[in-house]
Design an enzyme around this catalytic site. Structure first.
Site, PDB file in Angstrom:
ATOM      1  N   GLY A 123       0.789  -4.928   0.928  1.00  0.00           N
ATOM      2  CA  GLY A 123      -0.407  -5.063   0.090  1.00  0.00           C
ATOM      3  C   GLY A 123      -0.152  -5.826  -1.208  1.00  0.00           C
TER       4      GLY A 123
ATOM      5  N   GLU B  61       4.926  -4.907   7.412  1.00  0.00           N
ATOM      6  CA  GLU B  61       4.189  -3.843   8.110  1.00  0.00           C
ATOM      7  C   GLU B  61       4.697  -3.579   9.521  1.00  0.00           C
ATOM      8  OE1 GLU B  61       2.833  -6.101   6.162  1.00  0.00           O
ATOM      9  OE2 GLU B  61       1.305  -5.163   4.894  1.00  0.00           O
TER      10      GLU B  61
ATOM     11  N   ALA C  72       0.869  -1.173   0.000  1.00  0.00           N
ATOM     12  CA  ALA C  72       0.000   0.000   0.000  1.00  0.00           C
ATOM     13  C   ALA C  72       0.908   1.227   0.000  1.00  0.00           C
ATOM     14  CB  ALA C  72      -0.882  -0.021   1.246  1.00  0.00           C
TER      15      ALA C  72
HETATM   16  N1  COA Z   1       4.615   3.182  -0.779  1.00  0.00           N
HETATM   17  C1  COA Z   1       4.988   4.320  -1.358  1.00  0.00           C
HETATM   18  N2  COA Z   1       6.136   4.457  -2.062  1.00  0.00           N
HETATM   19  C2  COA Z   1       6.897   3.370  -2.209  1.00  0.00           C
HETATM   20  C3  COA Z   1       6.566   2.137  -1.637  1.00  0.00           C
HETATM   21  C4  COA Z   1       5.362   2.060  -0.909  1.00  0.00           C
HETATM   22  N3  COA Z   1       4.930   0.925  -0.366  1.00  0.00           N
HETATM   23  N4  COA Z   1       7.529   1.252  -1.935  1.00  0.00           N
HETATM   24  C5  COA Z   1       8.436   1.911  -2.678  1.00  0.00           C
HETATM   25  N5  COA Z   1       8.065   3.184  -2.842  1.00  0.00           N
HETATM   26  C6  COA Z   1       8.751   4.246  -3.572  1.00  0.00           C
HETATM   27  C7  COA Z   1       9.965   4.784  -2.806  1.00  0.00           C
HETATM   28  O1  COA Z   1       9.555   5.728  -1.846  1.00  0.00           O
HETATM   29  C8  COA Z   1      10.750   5.380  -3.958  1.00  0.00           C
HETATM   30  O2  COA Z   1      10.163   6.600  -4.311  1.00  0.00           O
HETATM   31  P1  COA Z   1      11.111   7.890  -4.615  1.00  0.00           P
HETATM   32  O3  COA Z   1      11.989   7.464  -5.759  1.00  0.00           O
HETATM   33  O4  COA Z   1      10.132   8.976  -4.970  1.00  0.00           O
HETATM   34  O5  COA Z   1      11.893   8.142  -3.371  1.00  0.00           O
HETATM   35  C9  COA Z   1      10.514   4.406  -5.092  1.00  0.00           C
HETATM   36  O6  COA Z   1       9.311   3.710  -4.758  1.00  0.00           O
HETATM   37  C10 COA Z   1      11.620   3.386  -5.269  1.00  0.00           C
HETATM   38  O7  COA Z   1      11.821   2.745  -4.024  1.00  0.00           O
HETATM   39  P2  COA Z   1      13.255   2.638  -3.297  1.00  0.00           P
HETATM   40  O8  COA Z   1      12.988   2.440  -1.842  1.00  0.00           O
HETATM   41  O9  COA Z   1      14.110   3.796  -3.685  1.00  0.00           O
HETATM   42  O10 COA Z   1      13.833   1.315  -3.984  1.00  0.00           O
HETATM   43  P3  COA Z   1      14.847   0.278  -3.330  1.00  0.00           P
HETATM   44  O11 COA Z   1      15.248  -0.654  -4.424  1.00  0.00           O
HETATM   45  O12 COA Z   1      15.935   0.988  -2.597  1.00  0.00           O
HETATM   46  O13 COA Z   1      14.001  -0.527  -2.234  1.00  0.00           O
HETATM   47  C11 COA Z   1      12.073  -1.725  -1.417  1.00  0.00           C
HETATM   48  C12 COA Z   1      12.930  -1.337  -2.641  1.00  0.00           C
HETATM   49  C13 COA Z   1      10.841  -2.454  -1.938  1.00  0.00           C
HETATM   50  C14 COA Z   1      12.891  -2.627  -0.500  1.00  0.00           C
HETATM   51  C15 COA Z   1      11.644  -0.443  -0.651  1.00  0.00           C
HETATM   52  O14 COA Z   1      11.098   0.485  -1.571  1.00  0.00           O
HETATM   53  C16 COA Z   1      10.644  -0.693   0.428  1.00  0.00           C
HETATM   54  O15 COA Z   1      10.996  -1.180   1.495  1.00  0.00           O
HETATM   55  N6  COA Z   1       9.361  -0.304   0.164  1.00  0.00           N
HETATM   56  C17 COA Z   1       8.321  -0.376   1.163  1.00  0.00           C
HETATM   57  C18 COA Z   1       7.823  -1.798   1.342  1.00  0.00           C
HETATM   58  C19 COA Z   1       6.773  -1.854   2.422  1.00  0.00           C
HETATM   59  O16 COA Z   1       7.016  -1.580   3.578  1.00  0.00           O
HETATM   60  N7  COA Z   1       5.542  -2.205   2.013  1.00  0.00           N
HETATM   61  C20 COA Z   1       4.438  -2.339   2.928  1.00  0.00           C
HETATM   62  C21 COA Z   1       3.645  -1.100   2.970  1.00  0.00           C
HETATM   63  S1  COA Z   1       2.285  -1.230   4.102  1.00  0.00           S
END
Ligand code: COA
Length: 259
Positions: free
Chosen positions: A110, A133, A65
């Protein structure tokens, strides 16, 4: 139908829905949820659509999400926030056209919950499944705490939910979270070939099989067996059942009509 965050492509009665917000790793914001609702409405009403593949554009399936939206939600509206995603995923699960997740990359939060709501999950060897989460001070809110233990058992579910740590595609396959695993370039062809094999079968029987298996998770064994016998017999007056059995006896391919 034009979408901002989805790509829809249809061929051979299979609709591929690609979530296409790659700059945010396909995170589910309100707009994406709304578009998915509209797309599944259209697919349900489209007699030319027999099955669905859900996948993600770029290196992610769905990274969860949208955390920016969660952070801006007032506490009083978080329950409605969870119910919004739950309702969409429930309707996907209740689709009587088979829905397969082709998990190409991150399926976190999500995204993992969306995959769980699909009927069958194909995972890339490069996929990363997780429910992170708790790392955000939250718990899964789009069905993860309910569907994951039903699928993989309590211990395996708690391992993911309590640690928040991701697992890769082969490990997801090992614990039963993914039903098949494929190299990245073979993922969509494998998912397509599976859906095509389902579409070769009688559509009414496929829909009743989905009904019966869904009931298995909610009923006692005796109640479930009663329901199975009822669903089994409901197929007795379909033309497809007559055609399928006759085709077998006549040693030819069945020509199902969906009735
Ligand atoms: N919600 C909103 N934005 C998200 C997102 C999410 N769940 N997951 C990734 N993004 C965005 C990042 O903020 C980033 O945006 P930006 O370029 O404007 O800063 C972009 O997507 C790329 O993500 P980034 O974190 O730079 O890539 P990464 O390869 O370093 O890491 C992940 C990848 C998936 C490990 C990391 O993005 C992450 O941990 N995301 C959240 C996962 C999560 O907690 N999901 C559950 C949500 S309830």
């Amino acid at each position: 139908m034009a979408f901002e965050h989805l790509l829809l492509e249809s061929s051979d009665r299979i609709v591929t829905v690609t979530i296409n917000r790659p700059d945010k790793l396909n995170a589910l914001n309100a707009d994406v949820l709304g578009e998915l609702d509209t797309a599944f409405d259209a697919i349900a009403g489209d007699s030319g659509a027999g099955g669905v593949i859900v996948t993600g554009a770029g290196r992610s399936f769905v990274a969860g999400a949208d955390i920016a939206e969660i952070a801006s939600e007032p506490p009083a509206s978080l329950e409605a926030f969870a119910k919004r995603g739950q309702a969409l995923f429930r309707r996907i699960e209740q689709s009587r056209k088979p829905v397969v997740a082709a998990v190409n990359g991150f399926a976190l939060g999500g995204g993992c919950e969306l995959a769980l709501a699909c009927h069958v999950r194909f995972a890339s060897t490069k996929a990363k499944f997780g429910l992170p989460e708790v790392k955000l001070g939250l718990i899964p809110g789009y069905g993860g705490t309910q569907r994951l233990p039903r699928l993989v058992g309590r211990g395996a579910a708690l391992r993911l939910i309590l640690s928040g740590e991701p697992i890769d595609g082969p490990e997801a396959y090992r614990i039963g979270l993914a039903d098949a695993v494929a190299e990245p370039e073979a993922l969509l062809p494998a998912a397509r070939s599976f859906v095509a094999s389902v579409l070769a079968n009688g559509p009414v029987a496929v829909a009743r099989a989905l009904d019966a298996v869904d009931l298995a998770l909610d009923l006692t064994l005796d109640e479930g067996l009663t329901a199975e016998a009822r669903l089994f017999s409901s197929l007795g007056d379909t033309a497809d059942m007559r055609e399928g059995t006759r085709a077998f006896l006549e040693k030819r391919a069945a020509a199902f009509r969906g009735a």
